[in-house]
Scaffold this active site. Structure first.
Site, PDB file in Angstrom:
ATOM      1  N   GLY B  71     -49.686  12.495  29.723  1.00 38.45           N
ATOM      2  CA  GLY B  71     -48.601  13.545  29.956  1.00 38.45           C
ATOM      3  C   GLY B  71     -47.504  13.089  30.644  1.00 38.45           C
ATOM      4  O   GLY B  71     -46.400  13.406  30.026  1.00 38.45           O
ATOM      5  N   THR B  72     -47.698  12.169  31.427  1.00 38.82           N
ATOM      6  CA  THR B  72     -46.673  11.523  32.294  1.00 38.82           C
ATOM      7  C   THR B  72     -45.842  10.614  31.384  1.00 38.82           C
ATOM      8  O   THR B  72     -44.428  10.662  31.569  1.00 38.82           O
ATOM      9  CB  THR B  72     -47.356  10.549  33.536  1.00 38.82           C
ATOM     10  OG1 THR B  72     -47.702  11.603  34.445  1.00 38.82           O
ATOM     11  CG2 THR B  72     -46.299   9.788  34.122  1.00 38.82           C
ATOM     12  N   ASN B 151     -47.957  23.402  37.794  1.00 37.32           N
ATOM     13  CA  ASN B 151     -49.221  23.080  37.871  1.00 37.32           C
ATOM     14  C   ASN B 151     -49.899  23.709  39.193  1.00 37.32           C
ATOM     15  O   ASN B 151     -51.260  23.705  39.384  1.00 37.32           O
ATOM     16  CB  ASN B 151     -49.292  21.494  37.921  1.00 37.32           C
ATOM     17  CG  ASN B 151     -48.227  20.962  38.720  1.00 37.32           C
ATOM     18  OD1 ASN B 151     -46.982  21.207  38.604  1.00 37.32           O
ATOM     19  ND2 ASN B 151     -48.578  19.926  39.402  1.00 37.32           N
ATOM     20  N   GLN B 179     -49.635  22.183  31.912  1.00 37.15           N
ATOM     21  CA  GLN B 179     -50.577  22.961  32.306  1.00 37.15           C
ATOM     22  C   GLN B 179     -50.826  24.114  31.412  1.00 37.15           C
ATOM     23  O   GLN B 179     -51.701  24.941  31.628  1.00 37.15           O
ATOM     24  CB  GLN B 179     -50.025  23.564  33.688  1.00 37.15           C
ATOM     25  CG  GLN B 179     -50.038  22.376  34.736  1.00 37.15           C
ATOM     26  CD  GLN B 179     -51.839  22.138  35.081  1.00 37.15           C
ATOM     27  OE1 GLN B 179     -52.625  23.063  34.621  1.00 37.15           O
ATOM     28  NE2 GLN B 179     -51.847  21.039  35.598  1.00 37.15           N
ATOM     29  N   SER B 199     -50.907  16.965  27.773  1.00 37.17           N
ATOM     30  CA  SER B 199     -51.719  15.840  28.219  1.00 37.17           C
ATOM     31  C   SER B 199     -53.274  16.051  28.020  1.00 37.17           C
ATOM     32  O   SER B 199     -53.743  17.223  27.845  1.00 37.17           O
ATOM     33  CB  SER B 199     -51.743  15.848  29.836  1.00 37.17           C
ATOM     34  OG  SER B 199     -52.662  15.357  30.432  1.00 37.17           O
ATOM     35  N   HIS B 201     -56.480  15.184  29.323  1.00 39.17           N
ATOM     36  CA  HIS B 201     -57.420  15.508  30.171  1.00 39.17           C
ATOM     37  C   HIS B 201     -57.353  16.903  30.952  1.00 39.17           C
ATOM     38  O   HIS B 201     -58.031  17.335  31.666  1.00 39.17           O
ATOM     39  CB  HIS B 201     -57.715  14.391  31.229  1.00 39.17           C
ATOM     40  CG  HIS B 201     -56.634  14.535  32.018  1.00 39.17           C
ATOM     41  ND1 HIS B 201     -56.729  14.754  33.534  1.00 39.17           N
ATOM     42  CD2 HIS B 201     -55.172  14.010  31.994  1.00 39.17           C
ATOM     43  CE1 HIS B 201     -55.391  14.594  34.012  1.00 39.17           C
ATOM     44  NE2 HIS B 201     -54.739  14.196  33.340  1.00 39.17           N
ATOM     45  N   THR B 237     -51.673  -0.448  19.802  1.00 39.06           N
ATOM     46  CA  THR B 237     -52.650   0.039  18.965  1.00 39.06           C
ATOM     47  C   THR B 237     -53.263   1.328  19.406  1.00 39.06           C
ATOM     48  O   THR B 237     -53.727   1.499  20.512  1.00 39.06           O
ATOM     49  CB  THR B 237     -53.774  -0.775  18.805  1.00 39.06           C
ATOM     50  OG1 THR B 237     -53.255  -2.230  18.066  1.00 39.06           O
ATOM     51  CG2 THR B 237     -55.055  -0.338  17.950  1.00 39.06           C
ATOM     52  N   CYS B 325     -51.653  14.726  42.763  1.00 32.62           N
ATOM     53  CA  CYS B 325     -50.803  13.676  42.558  1.00 32.62           C
ATOM     54  C   CYS B 325     -50.156  13.696  44.043  1.00 32.62           C
ATOM     55  O   CYS B 325     -49.838  12.410  44.486  1.00 32.62           O
ATOM     56  CB  CYS B 325     -49.640  13.790  41.475  1.00 32.62           C
ATOM     57  SG  CYS B 325     -50.388  13.981  40.032  1.00 32.62           S
TER      58      CYS B 325
END
Lengths: 125, 384
Positions: B71-72, B151, B179, B199, B201, B237, B325
């Site tokens: 996502g970042t 978030n 989020q 994102s 995860h 890839t 984070c």
């Protein structure tokens, strides 16, 4: 991230509380993170006879506060003043690098409490 | 001791259905999607099916979905990619003070390159005023980037309205939906966005994959140069198995979102009620209703956040303070600071974020374990 000793002092902090008849009180706010500590000392014959603390802060702040009280209990004021933040951190088997600033809080609060005692008990000029 | 995970805004476990869907794509179907032989073609088909599922979740065209490594990365690509492509048109970006660091740091980087960035304030509930966005737009504005849901506190921004304003002024609009994906509808034509990051995860897919929606006609300078992957927008890839997982996760999110959001809202509100019934002076951070179902961010008067987290951790309960984070860093939450939360106290809070793993039993346990912890820490605090 914390040593077992830090966690032990966080979970079972020594000398928590207030001393209603304290001879010196040191209150410090940590400019880095906003934590706050208040340290109370009872002095007899230039020796720290009793010491208690209250801390609003993270695990490291609470553990360093607790360890500081253990290190200075029973010491003379001169001896207590020589206890550094490094001594506190080492006695806790180290602190994470980003938590080293927490040990300032305990050292600064102690110095302030001793200063408070000395100001109150200064011989008349 | 049963472990309870209440940190789903930080990351989620891979859903067993996602894992099962991924399984063949490590050793059986392992071709390089860029290869023209049968191995490659089979991999390519799986990759494009995954893209199709993301496109469906977004109500977008497949070609508009670009896979990324996180996502970042999607946020970085949207912000820097637009800035660098539209530099001739203008040098001004608009964002908010409460964005994820992926957005704030990208904007900060562009400022060093000479771009100008307006960081809009939010109100006490964490909402941006669309009028502030309108007023901040100048002839030099090339991009507005505002997160869909925060978030830390979960507040939902008025994205469709901001999108209309952006469109009226001919300014590109990006939203970080990290989020909100899987929790709110994220149809790009309803949100009026030109770019949207998500994102893997956070939606029960593996870590290391994300996606950026890029509306047709929007120019993006790539961050990563190399081969012609992702239509030349992102070389490297493709992470085939994880992207197949992302596709499956998107499909599940779309099918189960409404029901799961309802379930989580009930659990979250039950947790909130039980905590405030048993503990005094607890304050909710975030919007009371315009808030994603997963998130309950609370401040406990006179008690610091990390000390609560450590205490709960010892009881097998995982919660967070602010975002994962920043919890390793010293700063107090930039989100709570911007919201001006309880100004007389240092801004500290605990974030409970719920997800598929949680049950009503978990909520009961947490609300029983928490009161003595707060009582102990309050007894230790010099604040009242």
């Amino acid at each position: 991230m914390y040593s077992e000793k830090v966690m032990d002092h966080f979970q079972h902090p020594r000398n928590v509380g207030q001393l209603p008849d304290a001879d010196g009180i040191g209150e410090m706010g940590n400019p880095v993170c906003g934590d706050i500590m208040k340290l109370y000392i009872k002095v007899r014959d230039d020796r720290i006879q009793d010491v208690k603390f209250q801390t609003f802060g993270c695990g490291a702040a609470i553990a360093t506060s607790s360890m500081m009280t253990e290190l200075v209990m029973g010491k003379t004021l001169d001896e207590a003043e020589r206890v550094t933040r490094k001594n506190v951190a080492e006695a806790l088997d180290g602190l994470p690098p980003n938590k080293m600033h927490c040990s300032n809080l305990a050292a600064d609060a102690l110095h302030k409490a001793i200063e408070d005692y000395r100001t109150k008990n200064a011989p008349p000029a | 001791m049963k472990k309870i995970y209440l940190d789903h805004n930080a990351t989620t476990p891979v859903d067993p259905r996602v894992l099962a869907a991924m399984q063949p794509y490590f050793s059986e179907v392992f071709g390089n999607p860029s290869s023209i032989h049968a191995f490659g073609r089979e991999a390519k088909e799986a990759l494009e099916r995954a893209r199709g599922r993301i496109a469906h979740l977004l109500g977008a065209r497949e070609r508009e979905v670009c896979f990324t490594g996180s996502g970042t990365e999607a946020d970085n690509m949207a912000i820097k990619g637009v800035a660098h492509s539209y530099r001739n048109k203008g040098d001004h970006l608009i964002t908010t003070q409460i964005e994820h660091h992926a957005v704030l740091a990208s904007c900060g980087y562009l400022e060093k390159e000479g771009f100008r960035v307006t960081y809009l304030p939010v109100d006490g509930t964490g909402r941006v005023n669309p009028d502030d966005v309108r007023k901040a737009i100048t002839d030099h504005t090339i991009l507005i980037t505002i997160m869909h849901a925060n978030n830390e506190v979960g507040t939902i921004q008025p994205i469709p309205e901001i999108g209309r304003i952006a469109r009226e002024h001919g300014v590109l609009f990006h939203t970080d939906a990290g989020q909100s994906a899987g929790k709110l509808p994220i149809l790009v034509d309803e949100l009026n966005v030109d770019l949207l990051s998500l994102s893997g995860h956070k939606i029960y897919a593996p870590k290391g994959v994300g996606a950026l929606y890029i509306r047709k006609g929007t120019k993006i300078t790539p961050l990563i140069h190399g081969g012609h992957h992702e239509h030349g927008r992102r070389a490297g890839t493709e992470n085939l198995a994880s992207l197949v997982g992302l596709g499956k996760a998107a499909e599940i999110a779309e099918t189960e979102r409404a029901e799961e959001s309802e379930r989580l809202t009930q659990l979250r509100d039950a947790l909130h009620k039980k905590i405030t019934d048993r503990i005094e002076r607890v304050f909710l951070n975030g919007h009371p209703t315009q808030r994603i179902a997963s998130t309950l961010n609370l401040s406990f008067a006179a008690v610091e956040g990390e000390s609560i987290i450590l205490s709960l951790d010892m009881e097998g309960i995982a919660v967070a303070s602010g975002s994962a984070c920043t919890s390793g860093s010293l700063e107090s939450s930039h989100v709570l600071n911007a919201m001006g939360i309880i100004p007389e106290l240092p801004p500290r809070s605990v974030r409970f974020s719920l997800g598929r793993t949680n049950t009503l039993e978990d909520i009961e346990t947490v609300s029983e374990v928490l009161p003595p912890i707060i009582e102990r820490l309050r007894a230790m605090s010099p604040l009242t």
